[in-house]
Design a protein around this motif. Structure first.
Motif, short mmCIF file in Angstrom:
data_model
loop_
_atom_site.label_atom_id
_atom_site.label_comp_id
_atom_site.label_asym_id
_atom_site.label_seq_id
_atom_site.Cartn_x
_atom_site.Cartn_y
_atom_site.Cartn_z
N ASP A 31 0.80 -1.13 -0.07
CA ASP A 31 -0.13 -0.07 -0.05
C ASP A 31 0.91 1.38 0.02
N VAL A 32 2.16 1.17 0.23
CA VAL A 32 2.84 2.21 0.33
C VAL A 32 3.88 2.59 -0.93
N ALA A 33 4.23 1.36 -1.69
CA ALA A 33 5.23 0.96 -2.82
C ALA A 33 5.19 2.26 -3.68
N GLU A 34 3.99 2.49 -4.13
CA GLU A 34 3.94 3.47 -5.15
C GLU A 34 4.23 4.86 -4.72
N ASP A 35 3.89 5.29 -3.32
CA ASP A 35 4.35 6.57 -2.90
C ASP A 35 5.87 6.53 -2.74
N LEU A 36 6.24 5.36 -2.24
CA LEU A 36 7.78 5.52 -2.04
C LEU A 36 8.34 5.54 -3.42
N ALA A 37 8.08 5.12 -4.49
CA ALA A 37 8.72 4.76 -5.86
C ALA A 37 8.60 6.41 -6.44
N ALA A 38 7.50 7.15 -5.77
CA ALA A 38 7.43 8.54 -6.32
C ALA A 38 8.26 9.44 -5.56
N GLU A 39 8.48 9.15 -4.60
CA GLU A 39 9.34 9.86 -3.66
C GLU A 39 11.05 9.63 -4.55
N VAL A 40 11.32 8.82 -4.65
CA VAL A 40 12.49 8.16 -5.41
C VAL A 40 12.65 9.06 -6.53
N PHE A 60 18.25 2.72 -7.47
CA PHE A 60 18.13 1.81 -6.36
C PHE A 60 18.59 2.31 -4.99
N GLY A 61 19.78 3.02 -5.26
CA GLY A 61 20.34 3.53 -3.72
C GLY A 61 19.71 4.45 -3.35
N VAL A 62 19.02 5.23 -3.98
CA VAL A 62 18.02 6.31 -3.20
C VAL A 62 16.83 5.82 -2.77
N ALA A 63 16.61 4.64 -3.68
CA ALA A 63 15.19 3.90 -3.14
C ALA A 63 15.54 3.47 -1.61
N ARG A 64 16.68 2.70 -1.33
CA ARG A 64 16.96 2.22 -0.37
C ARG A 64 17.02 3.30 0.88
N ASN A 65 17.50 4.45 0.71
CA ASN A 65 17.55 5.40 1.61
C ASN A 65 16.04 6.06 2.03
N VAL A 66 15.36 5.82 0.94
CA VAL A 66 13.84 6.23 1.08
C VAL A 66 13.02 5.28 2.01
N LEU A 67 13.35 3.87 1.81
CA LEU A 67 12.80 2.82 2.50
C LEU A 67 13.38 2.91 3.81
N ALA A 68 14.29 3.20 4.11
CA ALA A 68 15.14 3.48 5.32
C ALA A 68 14.51 4.52 6.11
N GLU A 69 14.41 5.56 5.66
CA GLU A 69 13.75 6.95 5.97
C GLU A 69 12.33 6.38 6.45
N ASP A 70 11.45 6.00 5.41
CA ASP A 70 10.19 5.70 5.94
C ASP A 70 10.26 4.73 7.05
N ARG A 71 10.93 3.61 7.14
CA ARG A 71 10.88 2.63 8.27
C ARG A 71 11.36 3.52 9.69
N ARG A 72 12.10 4.45 9.58
CA ARG A 72 12.30 5.31 10.96
C ARG A 72 11.15 6.44 11.30
N ALA A 73 10.54 6.69 10.13
CA ALA A 73 9.48 7.47 10.37
C ALA A 73 8.18 7.06 10.87
#
Lengths: 187, 331
Positions: A31-40, A60-73
């Protein structure tokens, strides 16, 4: 070498958005994948002058950071998970198929996050060793070591789970990618 | 052949891909187009160019002579030197060291790999012989990995073989030197020896890693210093290129893993971690590299025990596994 002006952002977006979306889907809640891809890609747009011509590993490197930030947030747990029952080229017998699938699932669950990530970058995301090293921000040699260890650990876990697969436990030769050596081609 | 076809476990894992590569569905495509319009509706705001904080090599090179007194005072003991001064001294020293002739360029390294987690591999030795058309390697890595897994301290000599990887050189053709891209022996001879031109040349030839110009340039220059037949003038220029990079600090005097006196410098790369170089400024030799993560944990230490020209190389031996292996063993 950064993306030249003649390469339009929209072209890169349309070419690589599917890859980035699948990359995120492998690691995030659906449910969040498309939002995170858009953020990348929003980050890529803001940093367009810095985006290399070889954009996929960078994204992909940016995506890993976005995923990590989402996990933290949001405290979301992103964990690479197998697609249960999705293995191909397995025994046709339904029981054997179910067993080998579960075996792989159990072995996968016992791997560390770092091992899973190294394996997933190659087996699922389709990256070369050089590209995967770019994604993880390490040298190609360091990634080669990580991947080799992850492969060995997965083989050993499978060998522990699946009796009679000792042949897979032979020492894996020469895992280090030296300059000039293509990973996986070493005899 | 690649990993996916060579390794059945990886192939099997690929079959369990939770989101296999696939074109977008019609609905996903529609949402993607909406996303694209939303993103590009905002103005593009490029970040500051990396060059804004970069020193310039001509200035660094020109300062080399004038810095001699500072280096002497700092490295030899009284006043603190800078990393830049140490690197420039190494550059000047490297220019005076003859390379010699030989059919092969030989590199003997010792590696300690602390990689991921707590399992340490090594130290193990790795010897490489490269000619213009041959690439031979004798590495103890397989034996070290096996020993680490079995909790043993000694290496099994049966797992150490001289292997001919000439056909495995990336892209085929002549074996190369450096990181990525690689330079053939002849191309190495053609690299410019003016540091500014060399930096530009190396940068133009580099596929951007996405981790910044400084890292790309640093890693390529270090690779060439660590194991290539770069002629003295080129070695000088490579050290000067490193001296021109920002965020490089002097750590101080130390010893490398082989017990040799060394001076350590350290470069921090914000999104990567750090790499420490242990060098001998008196002869311009790069003795050891230590790659650490952002928390300071050393991931990989490589000590150059010897490098130089050789007239001969050992004969290749059967591989440990795969076609032609003795004893026959599948990979």
């Amino acid at each position: 070498m950064t993306a030249p002006p003649d390469i339009v952002f929209s072209e890169v977006f349309r070419a690589l958005y599917p890859d980035v979306l699948r990359f995120v889907q492998r690691r995030a809640d659906p449910d969040v994948a498309e939002d995170l891809a858009a953020e990348v890609f929003a980050i890529a747009w803001r940093r367009w002058a810095d985006v290399p011509r070889e954009a996929r590993p960078w994204l992909f490197g940016v995506a890993r950071n976005v995923l990590a930030e989402d996990r933290r947030a949001h405290g979301r747990r992103h964990r690479l998970a197998l697609r249960i029952g999705a293995e191909r080229a397995l025994p046709q017998d339904a029981i054997a198929l179910a067993t080998t699938t579960v075996d792989l699932h159990v072995a996968w669950s016992r791997l560390s996050d770092a091992d899973r990530e190294a394996l997933a970058l190659v087996a699922w995301d389709g990256l070369t060793g050089r590209e995967a090293a770019q994604v993880l921000g390490c040298t190609r040699a360091a990634f080669s070591v990580r991947l080799t260890r992850a492969r060995r650990r997965l083989k050993h876990l499978l060998a522990d789970i699946e009796p009679g697969s000792d042949a897979e436990r032979a020492p894996w030769p020469a895992p280090r990618a030296l300059p000039g050596v293509v990973e996986g081609t070493q005899p | 052949m690649n990993l996916m076809t060579e390794d059945p476990t990886l192939g099997r894992l690929a079959g369990a891909n939770p989101a296999p590569p696939a074109p977008l569905s019609a609905a996903e495509m529609a949402r993607a187009e909406t996303t694209l319009r939303r993103i590009t509706a905002r103005p593009e705001t490029a970040s500051s160019p990396a060059t804004s904080r970069r020193r310039w090599w001509p200035r660094a090179a020109a300062a080399g002579t004038a810095l001699a007194a500072v280096i002497a005072a700092g490295v030899l003991g009284t006043a603190p030197a800078s990393a830049e001064a140490v690197l420039l001294e190494a550059a000047d020293s490297a220019a005076t060291q003859p390379v010699g002739d030989g059919e092969f360029w030989y590199v003997h390294e010792q590696v300690v790999d602390l990689g991921m987690g707590s399992d340490e591999v090594g130290p193990y030795d790795r010897e490489v012989w490269r000619s213009r058309d041959t690439f031979l390697i004798k590495s103890e890595e397989s034996a070290a990995l096996a020993a680490a897994e079995q909790g043993e301290s000694s290496l099994d000599p049966a797992l150490v073989r001289v292997r001919d990887l000439s056909d495995a050189a990336e892209g085929g053709g002549a074996p190369g030197f450096g990181g990525n891209p690689q330079y053939t022996w002849d191309e190495l001879d053609d690299l410019p020896t003016d540091p500014a031109r060399l930096a530009e040349h190396l940068t133009l030839g580099l596929p951007a890693s996405g981790h910044g110009h400084d890292w790309d340039l640093w890693s390529q220059a270090v690779s060439l210093l660590q194991g290539s037949p770069a002629r003295p003038e080129l070695r000088r220029a490579l050290w000067q290129v490193l001296a021109g990079l920002p965020d490089v600090e002097l750590v101080g005097r130390t010893s490398d893993s082989a017990g040799r006196d060394a001076t350590a410098i350290r470069a921090d790369f914000a999104d990567l971690g750090r790499e420490e170089l242990l060098l001998d400024p008196a002869n311009g030799a790069l003795l050891e590299t230590r790659l650490s993560d952002r928390e300071g944990n050393v991931l990989l230490s490589t000590t150059v025990l010897d490098q130089g020209p050789r007239d001969t190389a050992p004969a290749a031996e059967p591989p440990l596994c795969g076609p032609g292996s003795v004893p026959a063993r599948s990979c």
